[in-house]
Motif scaffolding. Structure first.
Motif, PDB file in Angstrom:
ATOM      1  N   ARG A  57       0.795  -1.234   0.000  1.00  0.00           N
ATOM      2  CA  ARG A  57       0.000   0.000   0.000  1.00  0.00           C
ATOM      3  C   ARG A  57       0.815   1.266   0.000  1.00  0.00           C
ATOM      4  O   ARG A  57       0.581   2.151  -0.818  1.00  0.00           O
ATOM      5  CB  ARG A  57      -1.005  -0.011   1.145  1.00  0.00           C
ATOM      6  N   GLY A  90       0.390  -7.234  -3.138  1.00  0.00           N
ATOM      7  CA  GLY A  90      -0.813  -6.685  -2.540  1.00  0.00           C
ATOM      8  C   GLY A  90      -1.951  -7.692  -2.517  1.00  0.00           C
ATOM      9  O   GLY A  90      -2.708  -7.779  -1.549  1.00  0.00           O
ATOM     10  N   GLU A  93      -4.894  -7.360   0.270  1.00  0.00           N
ATOM     11  CA  GLU A  93      -5.224  -5.935   0.301  1.00  0.00           C
ATOM     12  C   GLU A  93      -5.731  -5.430  -1.048  1.00  0.00           C
ATOM     13  O   GLU A  93      -6.537  -4.510  -1.106  1.00  0.00           O
ATOM     14  CB  GLU A  93      -3.985  -5.119   0.691  1.00  0.00           C
ATOM     15  N   GLU A 137      -6.312   4.496  -5.025  1.00  0.00           N
ATOM     16  CA  GLU A 137      -6.609   3.597  -3.899  1.00  0.00           C
ATOM     17  C   GLU A 137      -7.932   2.888  -4.119  1.00  0.00           C
ATOM     18  O   GLU A 137      -8.050   1.673  -3.956  1.00  0.00           O
ATOM     19  CB  GLU A 137      -6.660   4.401  -2.595  1.00  0.00           C
ATOM     20  N   LEU A 165      -7.543  -1.063  -4.197  1.00  0.00           N
ATOM     21  CA  LEU A 165      -7.810  -1.755  -2.941  1.00  0.00           C
ATOM     22  C   LEU A 165      -9.001  -2.700  -3.049  1.00  0.00           C
ATOM     23  O   LEU A 165      -9.986  -2.397  -3.715  1.00  0.00           O
ATOM     24  CB  LEU A 165      -8.063  -0.749  -1.819  1.00  0.00           C
ATOM     25  N   SER A 224     -10.452   3.034   3.260  1.00  0.00           N
ATOM     26  CA  SER A 224      -9.205   3.756   3.031  1.00  0.00           C
ATOM     27  C   SER A 224      -8.823   4.579   4.255  1.00  0.00           C
ATOM     28  O   SER A 224      -9.646   5.299   4.814  1.00  0.00           O
ATOM     29  CB  SER A 224      -9.380   4.680   1.827  1.00  0.00           C
TER      30      SER A 224
END
Lengths: 235, 235
Positions: free
Chosen positions: B94, B153, B158, B212, B216, B222
């Motif tokens: 991240r 990730g 994530e 993001e 994500l 977030s």
DNA sequence: GCTTTTATTCACCGTCTAGTTACTTATGAC
DNA sequence: GTCATAAGTAACTAGACGGTGAATAAAAGC
């Protein structure tokens, strides 16, 4: 008096049609400027493509700069008018958002000249557009249009409440425009043809997805992603 | 024999330094091409800015086209090398993603010349880059770099598992590049100065947020948004 | 029909510009 | 030292390019 006069006498001389001539010049200029940029565009070539005498071009537009400005103003107006015809107010927020993305994609995919002309104008720091009285009278419809869409989406508890209309618009156009504008160098960069039908279709889908995830309050539950079994709604 | 020879004789003649001359020409060319585009760039002006005789320019680079190609190749290499120095492998997915966004933003914000040069090359359908043997030898590092980041990730649960590295890269650069490249016309369009410090900062934040949300798995949570009290984690 | 206006054509030009010719001189190898 | 080579300079050019002057013919107004 001179050979000049004698030679000039028996001219075939086309039927008069000023509006059509003006329009033909403008179309030819848009083509030429869009494909070569300002400095490499040739006034003689524009006249040849338009099938008119070069003198007419100066008669109607004054100079090469004036001609570029006219071509740019036309593009600007086209984009604004197309936006006004969108009629987003009549449909629900989420399909409205998708329609907006489709509109932007379809427009720039169908009008690559707009992209190169706008790029050229940005290279010149927007000096034609900035001082254009003709375009200043036109209020671009996008901000209100999108703000209304967002407001309705927030009211329906579907959209995030903290996203600005201008940011959203620039995001959508940016994703579409950059891909189309820079596909040539990007294709070299990544060693694959990004302008082939499949990558194009993929990118269009990707923009839809990116925008949904940006705007939706609850993006994980995007219908498309649920369909593909990637996430499950958690409400 | 002639006056010419006599006049030419008492030249002051600078100390020789071929590498420095070459570099000065290239820097001046990059400036000139970046600020005016190809057709409006003037070879004489490049020579003047570089403080060298025009003849040297042809000695080193052969032609105006050759000079443009050399300038472009340098930019291309600079971008690739900067990417290689990123060292994303060493940090967590991240923050790595955020670092990537920052890198792209910082690079293009600090090197607007790259943008206009790349735009010019795209106008020319990447014909310099496509046939450049020098750049073909360089493998752009971004695809593997980002793929590794994404893989890690995903492994950490994530990131989304269904996002391609190239799509992600184009999304990041697109958002950054389009904003910077088209800020002049966009500023006219929306009637506000998008290059002022505040809008610039806002856009940088917006890109972070957009990316993001795109990457994500669970974008609602977030960290930035939790901090601002906009959403609350639902795990 | 006559005049005014304006779209259109032709012939032309001054300047700018990429590229060159012809020559000079610094530098390094031997 | 000298000789080959490469770096450097100034003057020049052919052609392209944006732009124009002046005359003409088609409409438009009366």
């Amino acid at each position: 008096m001179s050979d000049r006069v004698l030679d000039a006498a028996p001219t075939p001389s086309r039927k008069r049609d000023p509006d059509a001539s003006r329009q033909r010049i403008l179309a030819a200029a848009t083509d030429e400027f869009a494909s070569k940029g300002f400095g490499d565009a040739r006034v003689d070539e524009i006249a040849r493509r338009a099938g008119i005498n070069k003198r007419m071009l100066y008669h109607y537009f004054g100079s090469k700069d004036g001609l570029f400005q006219a071509a740019l103003e036309e593009i600007y107006e086209t984009i604004c008018h197309a936006g006004q015809a969108l009629e987003l107010a009549a449909i629900e927020p989420r399909p409205g958002l998708a329609k907006l993305v489709d509109f932007v994609w379809d427009y720039y995919a169908a009008n690559p000249q707009s992209i190169t002309l706008l790029n050229t104008e940005n290279l010149h720091d927007a000096r034609h557009l900035r001082f254009s009285v003709r375009t200043q009278a036109i209020h671009p419809p996008f901000e209100e249009l999108i703000q209304d869409l967002l407001d309705r989406g927030v009211a329906a508890d579907e959209f995030r409440p903290d996203l600005g209309a201008v940011d959203l618009y620039i995001t959508i156009v940016g994703l579409v425009y950059y891909y189309l504008s820079n596909s040539a160098t990007l294709s070299v960069f990544f060693g694959r043809d990004l302008r082939a039908p499949k990558p194009l279709k993929n990118w269009r889908r990707h923009v839809h997805e990116t925008i949904e995830r940006l705007v939706l309050k609850n993006p994980g539950s995007s219908a498309a992603e649920i369909d593909r079994g990637l996430v499950r709604p958690y409400k």
